[in-house]
Design an enzyme around this catalytic site. Sequence first.
Site, mmCIF file in Angstrom:
data_model
loop_
_atom_site.group_PDB
_atom_site.id
_atom_site.type_symbol
_atom_site.label_atom_id
_atom_site.label_comp_id
_atom_site.label_asym_id
_atom_site.label_seq_id
_atom_site.Cartn_x
_atom_site.Cartn_y
_atom_site.Cartn_z
ATOM 1 N N THR A 136 0.807 -1.230 0.000
ATOM 2 C CA THR A 136 0.000 0.000 0.000
ATOM 3 C C THR A 136 0.840 1.281 0.000
ATOM 4 O O THR A 136 0.291 2.371 0.159
ATOM 5 C CB THR A 136 -0.905 -0.016 1.239
ATOM 6 O OG1 THR A 136 -0.088 -0.221 2.415
ATOM 7 C CG2 THR A 136 -1.916 -1.145 1.162
ATOM 8 N N GLU A 137 2.149 1.157 -0.190
ATOM 9 C CA GLU A 137 3.046 2.293 0.003
ATOM 10 C C GLU A 137 2.738 3.490 -0.894
ATOM 11 O O GLU A 137 2.908 4.648 -0.479
ATOM 12 C CB GLU A 137 4.495 1.842 -0.207
ATOM 13 C CG GLU A 137 5.071 0.998 0.919
ATOM 14 C CD GLU A 137 4.711 -0.475 0.825
ATOM 15 O OE1 GLU A 137 5.237 -1.270 1.624
ATOM 16 O OE2 GLU A 137 3.886 -0.846 -0.052
ATOM 17 N N VAL A 138 2.307 3.250 -2.143
ATOM 18 C CA VAL A 138 2.075 4.378 -3.050
ATOM 19 C C VAL A 138 1.005 5.323 -2.525
ATOM 20 O O VAL A 138 0.998 6.509 -2.855
ATOM 21 C CB VAL A 138 1.700 3.893 -4.473
ATOM 22 C CG1 VAL A 138 2.883 3.244 -5.142
ATOM 23 C CG2 VAL A 138 0.485 2.984 -4.459
#
Length: 262
Positions: A136-138
């Site tokens: 989910t980093e983006v």
Amino acid sequence: MSEPILLTDRRPDGSAWITLNRPQIHNAFDDRLIAELATELTKLAADAAVRAIVLTGSGKSFSAGADLNWMRRTASYTQAQNLADARALAKLMATLNELPKPTIARVNGPALGGGTGLVACCDIVVASAEAVFGTTEVRLGLIPSVIGPYVLAAIGARQSRRLMLTGERITAAEAARIGLVHQVVEPGELDGAIETVLGHLLRGGPDALVAAKRLIRDLVGRPIGHDLIADTAERIAALRVTPETREGIAAFLAKRPASWVP
């Protein structure tokens, strides 16, 4: 004194269970947890009594990834400080991925961001049907850089493109379909499934398990040719003359458990 953020249970059967113990924040990790987990894994790898390692989370989650308070602190770090921080996380992932002993991820709940990274670094993954996964980093303006090599190795480039770009969460069933998870069970069946996997692992010779992990790592990406064929022949020939292999063959012929079976 603050509560321990890791709980380790060394069991008589030779397994060691590590529990991420920050349930109030879904076992999210910060610099302290990263350092302690890397140190604990290194200690267990060197302990001859430990033959397999189970990694899980306390409460309802496996790990929600990075602790947001930790991320808030890193926003004020210099580039050099952020590099040192990132290298510590990279060291943890590499330590888990390269651990010589078999590792099992017992995914009791959500495993997001770095939590998905930990899962990808484990040899065998058993997940609750209620678990969810995602890189989910983006959505935070970041990229799954440090965990990227391990996620890519687990699910391939095509599926990685989807998950790393969308940041979407996927179900345990979908994670199994794309190869991140090996087995999905109902929550009440999770411990029984882990014990079954451990039962299989602990029937293998301790040295053979280490050698098998090394073999897999060394074979990845190598073309089948003279050098590879010679290498594999040398490996098995070296094992055949060891006391462990002789015991394993003698036990098989005598139709009895080998001496290392709990």
